[in-house]
Scaffold this motif. Structure first.
Motif, PDB file in Angstrom:
ATOM      1  N   VAL A 178       0.881  -1.166   0.000  1.00  0.00           N
ATOM      2  CA  VAL A 178       0.000   0.000   0.000  1.00  0.00           C
ATOM      3  C   VAL A 178       0.920   1.219   0.000  1.00  0.00           C
ATOM      4  O   VAL A 178       1.831   1.304   0.822  1.00  0.00           O
ATOM      5  CB  VAL A 178      -0.917   0.021   1.241  1.00  0.00           C
ATOM      6  N   LEU A 179       0.696   2.122  -0.946  1.00  0.00           N
ATOM      7  CA  LEU A 179       1.542   3.309  -1.074  1.00  0.00           C
ATOM      8  C   LEU A 179       0.848   4.513  -0.433  1.00  0.00           C
ATOM      9  O   LEU A 179      -0.311   4.792  -0.728  1.00  0.00           O
ATOM     10  CB  LEU A 179       1.782   3.599  -2.560  1.00  0.00           C
ATOM     11  N   ILE A 180       1.567   5.192   0.449  1.00  0.00           N
ATOM     12  CA  ILE A 180       1.077   6.468   0.991  1.00  0.00           C
ATOM     13  C   ILE A 180       2.110   7.515   0.586  1.00  0.00           C
ATOM     14  O   ILE A 180       3.274   7.425   0.968  1.00  0.00           O
ATOM     15  CB  ILE A 180       0.921   6.438   2.525  1.00  0.00           C
ATOM     16  N   SER A 181       1.668   8.495  -0.200  1.00  0.00           N
ATOM     17  CA  SER A 181       2.598   9.471  -0.764  1.00  0.00           C
ATOM     18  C   SER A 181       2.197  10.878  -0.346  1.00  0.00           C
ATOM     19  O   SER A 181       1.020  11.234  -0.395  1.00  0.00           O
ATOM     20  CB  SER A 181       2.556   9.332  -2.294  1.00  0.00           C
ATOM     21  N   THR A 182       3.185  11.661   0.075  1.00  0.00           N
ATOM     22  CA  THR A 182       2.890  13.047   0.444  1.00  0.00           C
ATOM     23  C   THR A 182       4.005  13.951  -0.056  1.00  0.00           C
ATOM     24  O   THR A 182       5.169  13.552  -0.080  1.00  0.00           O
ATOM     25  CB  THR A 182       2.684  13.167   1.978  1.00  0.00           C
ATOM     26  N   HIS A 183       3.651  15.169  -0.469  1.00  0.00           N
ATOM     27  CA  HIS A 183       4.691  16.066  -0.975  1.00  0.00           C
ATOM     28  C   HIS A 183       5.257  16.920   0.161  1.00  0.00           C
ATOM     29  O   HIS A 183       4.570  17.201   1.139  1.00  0.00           O
ATOM     30  CB  HIS A 183       4.209  16.899  -2.164  1.00  0.00           C
ATOM     31  N   ILE A 184       6.520  17.276  -0.005  1.00  0.00           N
ATOM     32  CA  ILE A 184       7.267  17.917   1.090  1.00  0.00           C
ATOM     33  C   ILE A 184       7.972  19.182   0.611  1.00  0.00           C
ATOM     34  O   ILE A 184       8.953  19.601   1.200  1.00  0.00           O
ATOM     35  CB  ILE A 184       8.333  16.949   1.650  1.00  0.00           C
ATOM     36  N   CYS A 185       7.468  19.785  -0.467  1.00  0.00           N
ATOM     37  CA  CYS A 185       8.227  20.846  -1.130  1.00  0.00           C
ATOM     38  C   CYS A 185       7.760  22.252  -0.802  1.00  0.00           C
ATOM     39  O   CYS A 185       8.326  23.217  -1.290  1.00  0.00           O
ATOM     40  CB  CYS A 185       8.170  20.635  -2.634  1.00  0.00           C
ATOM     41  N   HIS A 186       6.696  22.402   0.005  1.00  0.00           N
ATOM     42  CA  HIS A 186       6.182  23.747   0.260  1.00  0.00           C
ATOM     43  C   HIS A 186       6.876  24.367   1.475  1.00  0.00           C
ATOM     44  O   HIS A 186       7.106  23.693   2.466  1.00  0.00           O
ATOM     45  CB  HIS A 186       4.676  23.697   0.503  1.00  0.00           C
ATOM     46  N   PRO A 187       7.157  25.677   1.411  1.00  0.00           N
ATOM     47  CA  PRO A 187       7.784  26.326   2.578  1.00  0.00           C
ATOM     48  C   PRO A 187       6.762  26.536   3.707  1.00  0.00           C
ATOM     49  O   PRO A 187       6.080  25.584   4.071  1.00  0.00           O
ATOM     50  CB  PRO A 187       8.317  27.629   1.978  1.00  0.00           C
ATOM     51  N   SER A 188       6.651  27.729   4.244  1.00  0.00           N
ATOM     52  CA  SER A 188       5.768  27.945   5.404  1.00  0.00           C
ATOM     53  C   SER A 188       4.287  27.946   5.009  1.00  0.00           C
ATOM     54  O   SER A 188       3.639  28.985   4.947  1.00  0.00           O
ATOM     55  CB  SER A 188       6.138  29.267   6.080  1.00  0.00           C
ATOM     56  N   LEU A 189       3.776  26.757   4.751  1.00  0.00           N
ATOM     57  CA  LEU A 189       2.358  26.569   4.438  1.00  0.00           C
ATOM     58  C   LEU A 189       1.897  25.331   5.195  1.00  0.00           C
ATOM     59  O   LEU A 189       2.546  24.290   5.138  1.00  0.00           O
ATOM     60  CB  LEU A 189       2.151  26.371   2.935  1.00  0.00           C
ATOM     61  N   CYS A 190       0.790  25.455   5.912  1.00  0.00           N
ATOM     62  CA  CYS A 190       0.428  24.386   6.853  1.00  0.00           C
ATOM     63  C   CYS A 190      -0.473  23.300   6.291  1.00  0.00           C
ATOM     64  O   CYS A 190      -0.164  22.124   6.387  1.00  0.00           O
ATOM     65  CB  CYS A 190      -0.239  25.000   8.080  1.00  0.00           C
ATOM     66  N   ASN A 191      -1.628  23.706   5.749  1.00  0.00           N
ATOM     67  CA  ASN A 191      -2.556  22.660   5.325  1.00  0.00           C
ATOM     68  C   ASN A 191      -1.990  21.930   4.106  1.00  0.00           C
ATOM     69  O   ASN A 191      -1.983  20.704   4.053  1.00  0.00           O
ATOM     70  CB  ASN A 191      -3.925  23.284   5.012  1.00  0.00           C
ATOM     71  N   ASP A 192      -1.546  22.691   3.149  1.00  0.00           N
ATOM     72  CA  ASP A 192      -0.817  22.162   1.999  1.00  0.00           C
ATOM     73  C   ASP A 192       0.615  22.716   2.099  1.00  0.00           C
ATOM     74  O   ASP A 192       0.832  23.860   1.748  1.00  0.00           O
ATOM     75  CB  ASP A 192      -1.496  22.646   0.709  1.00  0.00           C
ATOM     76  N   ASN A 193       1.638  21.923   2.681  1.00  0.00           N
ATOM     77  CA  ASN A 193       1.525  20.484   2.776  1.00  0.00           C
ATOM     78  C   ASN A 193       1.950  19.889   4.114  1.00  0.00           C
ATOM     79  O   ASN A 193       2.121  18.676   4.220  1.00  0.00           O
ATOM     80  CB  ASN A 193       2.360  19.852   1.688  1.00  0.00           C
ATOM     81  N   LEU A 194       2.106  20.727   5.151  1.00  0.00           N
ATOM     82  CA  LEU A 194       2.605  20.146   6.413  1.00  0.00           C
ATOM     83  C   LEU A 194       1.616  19.164   7.038  1.00  0.00           C
ATOM     84  O   LEU A 194       2.021  18.197   7.685  1.00  0.00           O
ATOM     85  CB  LEU A 194       2.961  21.265   7.406  1.00  0.00           C
ATOM     86  N   SER A 195       0.308  19.397   6.840  1.00  0.00           N
ATOM     87  CA  SER A 195      -0.666  18.477   7.433  1.00  0.00           C
ATOM     88  C   SER A 195      -0.511  17.069   6.851  1.00  0.00           C
ATOM     89  O   SER A 195      -0.617  16.069   7.573  1.00  0.00           O
ATOM     90  CB  SER A 195      -2.087  18.993   7.221  1.00  0.00           C
TER      91      SER A 195
END
Ligand code: ZN
Length: 435
Positions: A178-195
């Motif tokens: 099962v693949l769970i993928s999340t992006h990690i490229c945004h600077p100080s932005l919380c919902n997209d993508n730190l959440s």
């Protein structure tokens, strides 16, 4: 969906993680990504991969690595009117280095604003087109006077690496993932993508603590677009292992859950997420696949067509704070993060239980009383349902119906049917179908 104490505690822990990651200036490459991944290593022992600049990945190539130390715009009086140190969103992400004096007219060609929400800083990038720029509130922009400005961006754009994180939780079946993928490229932005980063990391930690998983779980923490393209290119021969997948982001706001189906539209993950959302009793939205959004675009490109959907709360572009400085720490809450984690955990719980069984005694019902599986005197509601579950499983287990299909047809919960299946397996009346 049960709201357990550990989910509430996880919500607060995820929020603390987001607070720690928030100030870091991330991009699709660079030290911000490395710093982020090394903080995640305190939660899960993820592996960091470094792919050199220039590596060909399908129709793309890994870009130069970008790092930034400082940036500002200074007026002739020596006052910084825009300062990277106040917000890393002020710099056009991937700005090339610059240090020179510019006129107001030239400067304006490099300023980005949001006139509709004049106090917010927009988030803008220029990854594949060398440029420099600043993103500022419209209120600042409209007051900029005619002057000669000292523009300073202390960045580097040079050969280096693309960095991504990978974490595998091994289940009993190493060939089905099962693949769970999340992006990690945004600077100080919380919902997209730190959440998304926080929910994925805590889901990974939870699964790594489970002793009997059926599937293996692969977590990817990757820069958007180029990260999934790079991973797919480097791992092409193993992607057939991916039986189900989800792209995780936008999971901390108060909006309802949204599920974007896989390109196939009828994949098991699509049915499982729909079932779990329906069972929450809350409002939700399911939309068909479209080739616009996050990394599902790459996983669901026709050459792969993987069964990967995207499970978010309010989806990108549907909240005004999206890609602006207003997607800040106040926009996400511990409660919503906890609820999102609980939803992901429940999706995996149902995936794990959604097996297909074979009744080994299909000609008429087996004699249940003799095996202690028939309670003739009736009993509590739960016991009656368990009895019903046993009958439904025996009847529908012809090797063609999954547990989820039996749940939908019978109106009984997957959890209860799974319990009934265990009893029947122990009594030798049911086998797991392997086909
Ligand atoms: Zn985004």
């Amino acid at each position: 969906m049960k709201k357990t104490n550990d989910i509430t505690a996880n919500g607060e822990e995820m929020n603390s993680l987001i607070r720690r990651l928030y100030p870091i200036c991330r991009s699709i490459t660079g030290n911000g990504v490395r710093e982020t991944l090394s903080i995640l290593q305190e939660t899960i022992s993820l592996q960091m991969h470094e792919v050199p600049t220039g590596t060909n990945v399908f129709d793309w190539s890994v870009p130069k690595e970008w790092n930034i130390r400082d940036a500002y715009i200074m007026n002739s009086a020596g006052e910084k009117i825009v300062d990277f140190k106040a917000s890393n969103l002020h710099v056009l992400n991937y700005s090339m280095p610059i240090h020179r004096k510019v006129s107001l007219a030239e400067l304006k060609n490099h300023l980005f604003t949001l006139p509709e929400t004049p106090d917010w800083i927009p988030y803008r990038t220029s990854y594949y087109n060398e440029n420099w720029g600043f993103c500022i509130p419209y209120t600042t922009y409209k007051d900029i006077s005619d002057d000669l400005y000292d523009v300073h961006i202390d960045s580097t754009l040079e050969d280096g690496h693309l960095t991504y994180g990978e974490f595998l939780v091994e289940g009993s079946d190493r060939q089905r993932e099962v693949l769970i993928s999340t992006h990690i490229c945004h600077p100080s932005l919380c919902n997209d993508n730190l959440s998304g980063i926080a929910v994925a990391a805590f889901l990974a930690r939870h699964l790594s603590q489970q002793s009997s998983l059926r599937y293996s779980y692969r977590f990817l923490f990757i820069p958007g677009t180029i990260g999934s393209i790079t991973w797919l290119s480097l791992n092409e021969k193993n992607v057939t292992r991916i039986n189900h997948g989800l792209v995780a982001t936008c999971l901390g706001d108060t909006g309802r859950f949204t599920y974007k189906k896989s390109r196939r539209g009828d994949a098991e993950i699509d049915d499982v997420v729909a079932y779990v959302l329906e069972n929450t009793g809350n409002d939700y939205k399911i939309v068909d696949f479209s080739p616009y959004g996050y990394d599902e675009r790459q996983y669901c490109s026709p050459g792969f067509d993987l069964p990967v959907g995207c499970l978010t709360r309010t989806t990108h572009g549907e909240y005004p704070q999206y890609h602006t400085s207003a997607d800040d720490l106040s926009f996400v809450s511990s409660g919503c993060l906890g609820e999102s984690l609980a939803l992901y955990r429940e999706v995996i719980n149902v995936l794990e239980k959604n097996r297909t069984y074979l009744n080994v005694n299909q000609k008429c019902e087996p004699q249940l009383g003799r095996r202690g599986l028939y309670k003739s005197t009736g009993g509590a509601e739960q016991e009656k349902n368990l009895q019903l579950g046993i009958l439904w499983l025996l009847n529908m287990s012809d090797g063609k119906h999954t547990l989820l299909e039996i749940a939908q047809r019978s109106g009984l919960q997957c959890e209860l049917l799974s319990e009934a299946a265990c009893l029947l397996k122990d009594a030798g009346l049911l086998e797991e179908s392997t086909s």
